[in-house]
Design a protein around this motif. Structure first.
Motif, PDB file in Angstrom:
ATOM      1  N   THR A  79       0.834  -1.203   0.000  1.00  0.00           N
ATOM      2  CA  THR A  79       0.000   0.000   0.000  1.00  0.00           C
ATOM      3  C   THR A  79       0.865   1.248   0.000  1.00  0.00           C
ATOM      4  N   SER A  80       1.898   1.258   0.833  1.00  0.00           N
ATOM      5  CA  SER A  80       2.790   2.403   0.926  1.00  0.00           C
ATOM      6  C   SER A  80       3.516   2.650  -0.393  1.00  0.00           C
ATOM      7  N   TYR A  81       3.978   1.569  -1.009  1.00  0.00           N
ATOM      8  CA  TYR A  81       4.677   1.697  -2.291  1.00  0.00           C
ATOM      9  C   TYR A  81       3.752   2.233  -3.375  1.00  0.00           C
ATOM     10  N   LEU A  82       2.549   1.681  -3.468  1.00  0.00           N
ATOM     11  CA  LEU A  82       1.590   2.137  -4.477  1.00  0.00           C
ATOM     12  C   LEU A  82       1.194   3.590  -4.243  1.00  0.00           C
ATOM     13  N   ALA A  83       1.051   3.964  -2.981  1.00  0.00           N
ATOM     14  CA  ALA A  83       0.710   5.351  -2.672  1.00  0.00           C
ATOM     15  C   ALA A  83       1.834   6.281  -3.100  1.00  0.00           C
ATOM     16  N   ARG A  84       3.078   5.891  -2.835  1.00  0.00           N
ATOM     17  CA  ARG A  84       4.222   6.722  -3.231  1.00  0.00           C
ATOM     18  C   ARG A  84       4.304   6.868  -4.736  1.00  0.00           C
ATOM     19  N   MET A  85       3.809   5.867  -5.462  1.00  0.00           N
ATOM     20  CA  MET A  85       3.811   5.915  -6.921  1.00  0.00           C
ATOM     21  C   MET A  85       2.537   6.527  -7.487  1.00  0.00           C
ATOM     22  N   ASP A  86       1.697   7.103  -6.623  1.00  0.00           N
ATOM     23  CA  ASP A  86       0.454   7.780  -7.032  1.00  0.00           C
ATOM     24  C   ASP A  86      -0.562   6.841  -7.656  1.00  0.00           C
ATOM     25  N   PHE A  87      -0.528   5.587  -7.258  1.00  0.00           N
ATOM     26  CA  PHE A  87      -1.494   4.616  -7.774  1.00  0.00           C
ATOM     27  C   PHE A  87      -2.924   5.012  -7.422  1.00  0.00           C
ATOM     28  N   PHE A  88      -3.130   5.582  -6.224  1.00  0.00           N
ATOM     29  CA  PHE A  88      -4.473   5.925  -5.754  1.00  0.00           C
ATOM     30  C   PHE A  88      -4.863   7.365  -6.074  1.00  0.00           C
ATOM     31  N   GLU A  89      -4.050   8.039  -6.881  1.00  0.00           N
ATOM     32  CA  GLU A  89      -4.244   9.464  -7.135  1.00  0.00           C
ATOM     33  C   GLU A  89      -5.605   9.780  -7.746  1.00  0.00           C
ATOM     34  N   ASN A  97      -5.938   1.554   3.832  1.00  0.00           N
ATOM     35  CA  ASN A  97      -5.497   2.690   4.631  1.00  0.00           C
ATOM     36  C   ASN A  97      -4.313   3.334   3.923  1.00  0.00           C
ATOM     37  N   ILE A  98      -4.582   4.383   3.164  1.00  0.00           N
ATOM     38  CA  ILE A  98      -3.559   5.002   2.326  1.00  0.00           C
ATOM     39  C   ILE A  98      -2.754   6.006   3.154  1.00  0.00           C
ATOM     40  N   PRO A  99      -1.456   5.815   3.275  1.00  0.00           N
ATOM     41  CA  PRO A  99      -0.631   6.720   4.079  1.00  0.00           C
ATOM     42  C   PRO A  99      -0.368   8.038   3.359  1.00  0.00           C
ATOM     43  N   ASN A 100      -0.076   9.068   4.154  1.00  0.00           N
ATOM     44  CA  ASN A 100       0.325  10.361   3.602  1.00  0.00           C
ATOM     45  C   ASN A 100       1.837  10.453   3.634  1.00  0.00           C
ATOM     46  N   HIS A 101       2.455  10.479   2.462  1.00  0.00           N
ATOM     47  CA  HIS A 101       3.909  10.510   2.383  1.00  0.00           C
ATOM     48  C   HIS A 101       4.420  11.944   2.413  1.00  0.00           C
ATOM     49  N   GLN A 102       5.535  12.139   3.088  1.00  0.00           N
ATOM     50  CA  GLN A 102       6.249  13.398   2.988  1.00  0.00           C
ATOM     51  C   GLN A 102       7.107  13.332   1.736  1.00  0.00           C
ATOM     52  N   ARG A 103       6.827  14.212   0.797  1.00  0.00           N
ATOM     53  CA  ARG A 103       7.493  14.133  -0.504  1.00  0.00           C
ATOM     54  C   ARG A 103       8.800  14.930  -0.503  1.00  0.00           C
ATOM     55  N   ASN A 104       9.919  14.251  -0.365  1.00  0.00           N
ATOM     56  CA  ASN A 104      11.214  14.888  -0.537  1.00  0.00           C
ATOM     57  C   ASN A 104      11.513  15.004  -2.026  1.00  0.00           C
TER      58      ASN A 104
END
Length: 342
Positions: A79-89, A97-104
């Motif tokens: 889930t975390s990986y897919l969220a970081r890749m904007d899969f759920f955008e 439960n989609i996490p909120n990533h801090q985008r560096n």
């Protein structure tokens, strides 16, 4: 909303992508053809590759907003990986439960899943992609390309790789929208793995190769399989006949050259169009005509997956794989997304 439509229940395999491509295409085609809610059992999933990501997100984005999508038992790490890749955008998914990533800022090494609807939006992404790829290949930090600097080491990789991928993506955009599919889109993603493998995937939801190449003399068999084999030949898939108002013209060498680069580096290629799958692992004993497999469900569009061994790219004269009369150093018609994880 059609309340009588039966829900679609599917289960994803352990490895979502090339390793389960036939099952994946069957499931994603079923999603696109469904009319009820979609429930995707993710309890077995431990890995999803770029092909898996792009095909699945393309299928789920076809589900209208009146229907529910659920992906129960998706692990926290996936889930975390897919969220970081904007899969759920662009999709709403229950039971996740989609996490909120801090985008560096990782612009030199990471680009998320990219949805392309026009050529103009692809150009900036292409520059970042090619610069990041070459920076990793030659072992130095990415920097802006300067064709007047005499930086031959940088140009040796950046220019031909960008050119071939530009053609590949532009071809996907133009061909997907023929035969009345003017709203077709292209999803692109890529992943770099520690062992040196780069995996790219380009997926569209358009009309497929057969619809655009059926009357081409190189299509010996008027089937999806025959059209894939024809598209692998140089210039067959060019869009020079797209008309005077077409915004871009490509030479039809992107797919051919990308496949050549992949094979030269020891990679693999998988191509889906309609009801057929083409695969090439580089095994010389398998004839091209024997590398075609039928699919149970038809995918309306084209799926292209290619891997490259980054460690072998410096030993390949990539520019030699391009037709000399087609190579253009300042071509800027590419868009793609790469994800590099060290």
């Amino acid at each position: 909303m059609n309340i009588t439509a039966a829900p679609l229940n599917i289960k994803l395999p352990k490895l979502v992508g090339v390793k389960s491509i036939c099952t994946l295409m069957e499931s994603c085609s079923a999603i696109r053809q469904s009319s009820g809610d979609v429930m995707i059992d993710c309890s077995d999933v431990v890995h999803i590759d770029p092909l898996g990501m792009t095909v699945l997100v393309a299928a789920l984005e076809s589900v209208d907003g009146n229907r529910r999508i659920s992906m129960p038992w998706l692990s926290t790490s996936i889930t975390s990986y897919l969220a970081r890749m904007d899969f759920f955008e662009r999709i709403s998914v229950d039971s996740v439960n989609i996490p909120n990533h801090q985008r560096n800022d990782q612009s030199g090494s990471l680009l998320e899943i990219t949805l392309l609807r026009d050529s103009a939006s692809a150009e900036e992404v292409a520059d970042k992609l090619a610069t990041a790829v070459v920076g990793l290949i030659v072992g130095r930090a990415p920097k802006p390309v300067d064709f007047d600097s005499g930086d031959s080491e940088f140009e040796q990789y950046y220019v031909p790789i960008r050119y071939s991928l530009s053609e590949l993506v532009e071809n996907a955009l133009t061909h997907a929208r023929r035969e009345g599919r003017f709203g077709a889109s292209v999803w692109i993603a890529s992943q770099y793995y520690q062992r040196g493998i780069v995996h790219i995937s380009v997926v569209d939801d358009g009309c497929g190769f057969l619809a655009t190449l059926a009357n081409h003399p190189e299509v010996k068999s008027k089937t999806h399989a025959g059209s894939i084999l024809a598209a692998l030949k140089p210039r067959v898939s060019c869009n020079r006949d797209a008309g005077p108002f077409s915004p871009t013209v490509n030479q039809g060498v992107g797919l051919t050259t990308t496949v050549k680069i992949s094979k030269a580096s020891g990679g693999e290629v998988h191509i889906v169009s309609g009801d057929s799958l083409y695969f090439d692992s580089g095994a010389k004993e398998i004839k091209r005509s024997e590398r075609i497999r039928p699919l149970t469900n038809q995918w309306n569009g084209v799926v292209i997956s290619a891997t490259f061994d980054r460690n072998k790219l410096p030993g390949i004269r990539i520019s030699d794989l391009l037709p000399n009369d087609d190579f253009v150093a300042n071509d800027t018609s590419v868009g793609i997304a790469f994800n590099f994880i060290d």
